[in-house]
Every structure is written in structure tokens, then in C-alpha cells.
Design an enzyme around this catalytic site. Structure first.
Site, PDB file in Angstrom:
ATOM      1  N   LEU A 310       0.810  -1.212   0.000  1.00  0.00           N
ATOM      2  CA  LEU A 310       0.000   0.000   0.000  1.00  0.00           C
ATOM      3  C   LEU A 310       0.847   1.266   0.000  1.00  0.00           C
ATOM      4  CD1 LEU A 310      -2.656  -1.073   2.679  1.00  0.00           C
ATOM      5  CD2 LEU A 310      -2.911  -1.106   0.186  1.00  0.00           C
ATOM      6  N   GLY A 311       2.046   1.172   0.549  1.00  0.00           N
ATOM      7  CA  GLY A 311       2.889   2.370   0.612  1.00  0.00           C
ATOM      8  C   GLY A 311       4.192   2.086   1.321  1.00  0.00           C
ATOM      9  N   GLY A 313       6.922   3.946   4.155  1.00  0.00           N
ATOM     10  CA  GLY A 313       7.187   5.025   5.089  1.00  0.00           C
ATOM     11  C   GLY A 313       8.630   5.030   5.519  1.00  0.00           C
ATOM     12  N   GLY A 314       8.959   5.934   6.423  1.00  0.00           N
ATOM     13  CA  GLY A 314      10.333   6.037   6.882  1.00  0.00           C
ATOM     14  C   GLY A 314      10.788   4.841   7.683  1.00  0.00           C
ATOM     15  N   GLY A 316       9.362   1.596   7.241  1.00  0.00           N
ATOM     16  CA  GLY A 316       9.075   0.311   6.595  1.00  0.00           C
ATOM     17  C   GLY A 316       7.903   0.396   5.643  1.00  0.00           C
ATOM     18  N   VAL A 318       4.079  -0.794   4.048  1.00  0.00           N
ATOM     19  CA  VAL A 318       2.726  -1.071   4.529  1.00  0.00           C
ATOM     20  C   VAL A 318       2.032  -1.954   3.496  1.00  0.00           C
ATOM     21  CG1 VAL A 318       0.539  -0.076   5.284  1.00  0.00           C
ATOM     22  CG2 VAL A 318       2.672   1.159   5.702  1.00  0.00           C
ATOM     23  N   ASP A 431       5.146  14.528  13.122  1.00  0.00           N
ATOM     24  CA  ASP A 431       5.287  14.132  11.711  1.00  0.00           C
ATOM     25  C   ASP A 431       3.961  14.278  10.973  1.00  0.00           C
ATOM     26  OD1 ASP A 431       6.854  13.423   9.581  1.00  0.00           O
ATOM     27  OD2 ASP A 431       6.699  11.270   9.892  1.00  0.00           O
TER      28      ASP A 431
END
Length: 613
Positions: A310-311, A313-314, A316, A318, A431
Site C-alpha cells: 500500500l505504501g 514510510g520512513g 518500513g 505497509v 510528523d
């Protein structure tokens, strides 16, 4: 050495051995509720140092009762786990709760249900619903409002704080959430786990032979008559006092050296093992019972071997997953490089304290060796980022429309206001950006990714930080440069303002590919148009209503990104501005418009902001 390290960790995490043996001996109610001691005390133990929570075992064979507040309601006490988790199962109170579904809400029931607050000695955590008890000052209660709970003659209860009303927050236990639930009174329960854990200071006090005291709201460690608080040394007042002689014989210096040697050896030879044990102890003691633990094999199974990403991030990737009951989830798999578990515990600690419609819910976790994952409710519409940015077409018209953008910005503001003021502790996110705002099937926004969050006391206005944290372009000036002021909840306000500016502009604030130099930094470009009372020139404006909404979002964003933190509004004031009319908003002073460091670095008071003219 390994045995010593394990023993130290065992002492640090096993709080039930803390007691005053002379005046407060351990006691038992039955085979399940056995060997209780501080912070629990028997009804016959009248010494204040015996404990906080009174237990009554006298009414046998009826179940034991526990009083969580002095002079408060006596709950039916079901059991207690070794980790300090008390299970309340009160059938009588549960019947009273059922009446709330048909009758007006009852103030006494809410007061009885409200769990105790944490103290300088003991941390209390439970899965709670925050209700705002507001004086009835409106002619008509908006019963169709999604945040309305119930009302009686004196009060109206909401799940959010309404501006203009005199409200106070109360916290009451609820059943574990489903992935997309909106909490209401039907979720109230008198069967709930209550986690009771000693604070870090109290645990450290015990390891040096002291006793913990709540001294007028402040923590105090009493190390006995052999300790001289003024001089900071052990003394021997009685020649026959063997304890004093022993402590004097050992010497404070020798004890300190021994501790340093032990901890140094543990750090050098057993760091990985300690990291794993720390996280395991944290999961046992702080994660609510309804947050389920999964094996890594289960995580692979639920994500179909991480098939659908799905995406990123900083911390890891998802992945989309599905539980055995068919419920869709988002699985965040943490990078192996973060081996000490700091970001894992940080995120779980922050989000497990929350219960709000605009905060994403944590459903489970995986901690198995170096494998770590967090399992969240699934958000079908993904992150806000993809709806306001399009790298292939910078001039793309908003997908969502200005009405939806206004509604989303208000939801995010309510979520942040809850983190700053609605929790038992204040949570600073650090964040806030479009990537960390998730949208459910109805485009309801939820704040996610608490890996950089900081938990602090609600009374703390300024927080200390060893290093800057956040994402370049959203970091408040004072976070990476202390000469601009102290770090506080106003730092989240700045990040929110930068994000709101991007929502309104439909582009990133800094566009190095812009042909016109004045358009490189969007807040500077849009501020000039406001000053000259020109058309804003934003895409997707189709009506006067859209024009008013766009102007409101721009003005609010410019207030939020003021360089001086004291000039920024609190999130409660941001909500008031978003809910009010655009005519009532004043154009803020021109902020310094900056290009912050490309990545978080150690704060340096000598750094400066660069004004883009």
C-alpha cells in the site's frame, strides 16, 4: 553475567514485590486474587504507604471488591495478572449501563465508571472512550450530530469538545473497537482490564532499597533512616543498626561502581538480548489486552506473503491484509535496521493511549526475533497525499473538492486537538503531513504513524529533545533551531499549517521546477495575493462558497506557520477559525518563509532561517 542481567530485568518489571513488609503485609482473597501488595491494600490496612487501591475480601463467598478511587464505587474484582492487569467484571454496574440505551444518560454511572488517573508512582492505562460533558447552553441539542452521545437535564455528552460550550473531559472504559467503528454509548462496559504499572522512577527507587511516595503530587524516594537527603549519603545513627552498618560497610561508591560495571557489561555483551526483553516486557505491561499478538507466519498469511503493497514510510512498508474473520487490515512491517525496538515501542505507547474518531486504531502487532509489524484498521482511500499531489500533472484539479477539503482539514484539527488536550497525557506527533493522514471509505481523516511521537505531561508547555525529528518541509523552525523558541504542541501546529497550505494549493509548498521565481515557495506567493486582495488563482474553485473555503484554508495555514511559536494558534483556536466565517478572519503577519534543513539534525542555536523574497 547473563544471569545477573536477567535478574536485573526481572526486578525492574516485577512490581508486585514492592511493599512495606512491617505495616503492610501481602494478603490474599482467594486462589485467583492472591499475594496482593502495594499499590493494592487490604481494607484493614490504614497506613497511607500501603497502597492506592483498597481491596475488600471480607464478604465471602461473594467476589472481592476493589475501590479505585478514595470514597468511590466498589467494583467487583475478578482477577489480577502477574503483569499488574486488574480485570473488573461488575454485573450490577453492567445492568445499569444497559439502561443508558433507553433512558437519559446518568451522570452517576459515568462517574462510577471513570478509572483513576495516573500518579507520580503508578501509571494507569485502559481502553477508554473520551466523552466531553458540556453544560446545556444550546436551545436544541444536535442529536443527529455524529459526535453527539446523550443528554440529561444538566449536561449534554459529546465525543468531541464543542467550542462555545463549558465542557470537561471524562474517560470511561469501552469494548475493543472494530476496524471502522465510531464509538458510542453502546460500547460502554463494566468488564474491562485496567493496567497498573509503576513509573520508571519508582522502579529505580526500589532497586536501590527505597520506597516510593506521592509527596503532594511529586515523586519522592525514601531510602530509610540510613539515608541523609541533604548530604546524599548513608549515615549510621544507631550503633546496633545492622542494616545501617551493612550499607555503610558496602559504601555508596562501591555500589555505584558495581552498578556501572554490571550495566556496561550488559550493554556490551547482551544488548540485542536486552532490547528484545525490553520490548517483550513492554508488550506484556503496556499493550491493552484487546490488541492481539500475531506470529510472523500469521502476518505472512494475512498479507498473502506481502503481495499487495500500500505504501512506503520512513520505518518500513505497509501491506494490505485480511484477518481470519474477513476484516481488512493494513500491516506496517518495520525495517530490520531499527533493531532496538525504539520506534516500535514509541508508536505502540502513543497510539494505545488514544481513542478518537480521527485517530487510526491499532488492532494487533507482531514481535518475533527481528520481525516486527503493526496491524491497523484498513483505510480504503489510502493517504491524503495522493489526492492533492500528482507528479505527472502539477496543474491537476482537486479530486476531492473544496467542501471535502474543508471537512478533512477540520477532522485532522480535531484529532490533533485531542492528542494535545483530550488524552490523559499530551501526545506530540512531530510528523504531521499528507502521507500520514489516512482516509476511510467516507473520506473521514485519521492521523497515523506515531513513530516519532513524544508523550509528555499535560502540564508541560515546553518539551526537551536531543535531536530534531520530522520530515523536511513540515518541521517547525524551533524543532531544528532552538533560537526560535521552545518545542511544544505549537510545533505540530506549524506542520499542520504547512500541510493545510499544500491541501489548498494542490501542490507541494516548494516547487523548484516553477518557471516564475516568485512561485517557487507557495506560502510566499499566496500571501502576496492576499496582501494585494487579488484573486487567489487556485484550481477547482467553482462557486462563491468554494472561494470562501479556499480563502479560509489559506488564512488559517498562514497563521499556523508563523515563525514565532507564540504567534501560532492552538489547535482549539484553529478549529474555531475553520468552523467560523471567513469574514471574521484577519490576515496574519507575514511569516519568515524558510527553506529548512534537508533532514533532521541536532538542534543548533546558531542556525538561521532564509527569507525567500
Amino acid at each position: 553475567m547473563a544471569t545477573v542481567a536477567v535478574l536485573i530485568l526481572h526486578v525492574f518489571t516485577h512490581f508486585l514485590v514492592l511493599s512495606s513488609a512491617e505495616n503492610c503485609p501481602a494478603f490474599s482473597c482467594n486462589k485467583v486474587i492472591d499475594k496482593l501488595s502495594f499499590p493494592f491494600k487490604n481494607k484493614t490496612q490504614n497506613f497511607p504507604e500501603c497502597g492506592y487501591y483498597t481491596v475488600d475480601c471480607s464478604d465471602r463467598p461473594a467476589p472481592p471488591k476493589i475501590q479505585l478511587k478514595e470514597g468511590g464505587y466498589w467494583f467487583q474484582f475478578k482477577s489480577i495478572a502477574q503483569s499488574g492487569t486488574v480485570l473488573i467484571n461488575d454485573s450490577k454496574l453492567q445492568e445499569r449501563i444497559k439502561n443508558l440505551e433507553t433512558n437519559d444518560c446518568h451522570d452517576d454511572i459515568f462517574s462510577d465508571l471513570s478509572p483513576p488517573s495516573s500518579s507520580p508512582i503508578v501509571n494507569i492505562s485502559a481502553h477508554n472512550l473520551t466523552l466531553f460533558r458540556c453544560n446545556n447552553t444550546l436551545d436544541n441539542t444536535p442529536s443527529d450530530d455524529p459526535y453527539y452521545a446523550c443528554r440529561n437535564e444538566n449536561y449534554t455528552y459529546y465525543t468531541v469538545s464543542y467550542d462555545g460550550l463549558d465542557c470537561s473531559a471524562i474517560h470511561i472504559p469501552i469494548l475493543p473497537p472494530s476496524p471502522s467503528s465510531v464509538y458510542n454509548l453502546s460500547a460502554l462496559t463494566a468488564k474491562f482490564p485496567l493496567q497498573v504499572q509503576f513509573t520508571k522512577e519508582c522502579t529505580q527507587c526500589y532497586t536501590i532499597g527505597g520506597k516510593c511516595f506521592d509527596y503532594y503530587g511529586k515523586f519522592k524516594c525514601d531510602r530509610g533512616e540510613c539515608w541523609d537527603d541533604e548530604k546524599g549519603v548513608y549515615k549510621c545513627e544507631k550503633a546496633g543498626d545492622q542494616i545501617c552498618r551493612l550499607k555503610l560497610g558496602l559504601g555508596v561508591a562501591a555500589g555505584v561502581v558495581a552498578l556501572v560495571v554490571v550495566y556496561y557489561c550488559c550493554y556490551v555483551w547482551e544488548k540485542k538480548r536486552q532490547d528484545r526483553q525490553n520490548v517483550e516486557a513492554f508488550l506484556r505491561n503496556y499493550v491493552p489486552l484487546q490488541v492481539k499478538g500475531y506470529s510472523y507466519l500469521n502476518v505472512k498469511k494475512m498479507t498473502n506473503s506481502f503481495k499487495e503493497k500500500l505504501g512506503q514510510g520512513g520505518y518500513g512498508g505497509v501491506y494490505k491484509g485480511k484477518l481470519n474473520d474477513g476484516c481488512l487490515v493494513a500491516v506496517k512491517v518495520l525495517n530490520r535496521s531499527k533493531g532496538n525496538g525504539e520506534e516500535f515501542m514509541n508508536e505502540v505507547a502513543a497510539i494505545s493511549r488514544t481513542s478518537h474518531v480521527n485517530i487510526v486504531s491499532l488492532l494487533g502487532f507482531c514481535f518475533e526475533g527481528s520481525k516486527r509489524a503493526l496491524i491497523y484498521e484498513f483505510m480504503p482511500n489510502g493517504s491524503l497525499e495522493k489526492f492533492i499531489f500528482d507528479a505527472n500533472n502539477p496543474q491537476k484539479v482537486h479530486h476531492l473538492g473544496w467542501e471535502a477539503l474543508e471537512r478533512i482539514s477540520l477532522g485532522i484539527a480535531r484529532g490533533l486537538e485531542y492528542l494535545h488536550r483530550g488524552c490523559n497525557t499530551r501526545i506530540l506527533h512531530f510528523d504531521i503531513k499528507p502521507h500520514n493522514i489516512l482516509l476511510d471509505e467516507n473520506f473521514l481523516p485519521k492521523i497515523s504513524d506515531f513513530g516519532l511521537a513524544k508523550i509528555c505531561d499535560r502540564k508541560e508547555s515546553i518539551v526537551s529533545m536531543l535531536y530534531a525529528r520530522g520530515t523536511a518541509g513540515y518541521i517547525a523552525p524551533e524543532v531544528f533551531c532552538r533560537s526560535f523558541g521552545g518545542v511544544s504542541h505549537k510545533s505540530d501546529v506549524y506542520s499542520y499549517g504547512m500541510m493545510l497550505s499544500e491541501m489548498a494549493g494542490g501542490r507541494r509548498n516548494i516547487n523548484v521546477e516553477a518557471e516564475n521565481t516568485s512561485e517557487i515557495y507557495f506560502p510566499h506567493w499566496i500571501y502576496k495575493r492576499l496582501e494585494l486582495d487579488e484573486e487567489l488563482g487556485l484550481h477547482g474553485i467553482k462557486s462563491e462558497e468554494d472561494k470562501a473555503r479556499a480563502r479560509k484554508l489559506i488564512i488559517v495555514s498562514l497563521w499556523c506557520i508563523q515563525t514565532d511559536p507564540s504567534n501560532r494558534p492552538a489547535m482549539k483556536e484553529v478549529i474555531e477559525m475553520l468552523e467560523g466565517s471567513v469574514e471574521s478572519l484577519k490576515i496574519p503577519p507575514k511569516p519568515y518563509l524558510s527553506s529548512p534543513a534537508k533532514s533532521p539534525a541536532v538542534a543548533d542555536s546558531s542556525c538561521t532561517l532564509v527569507s525567500i523574497q
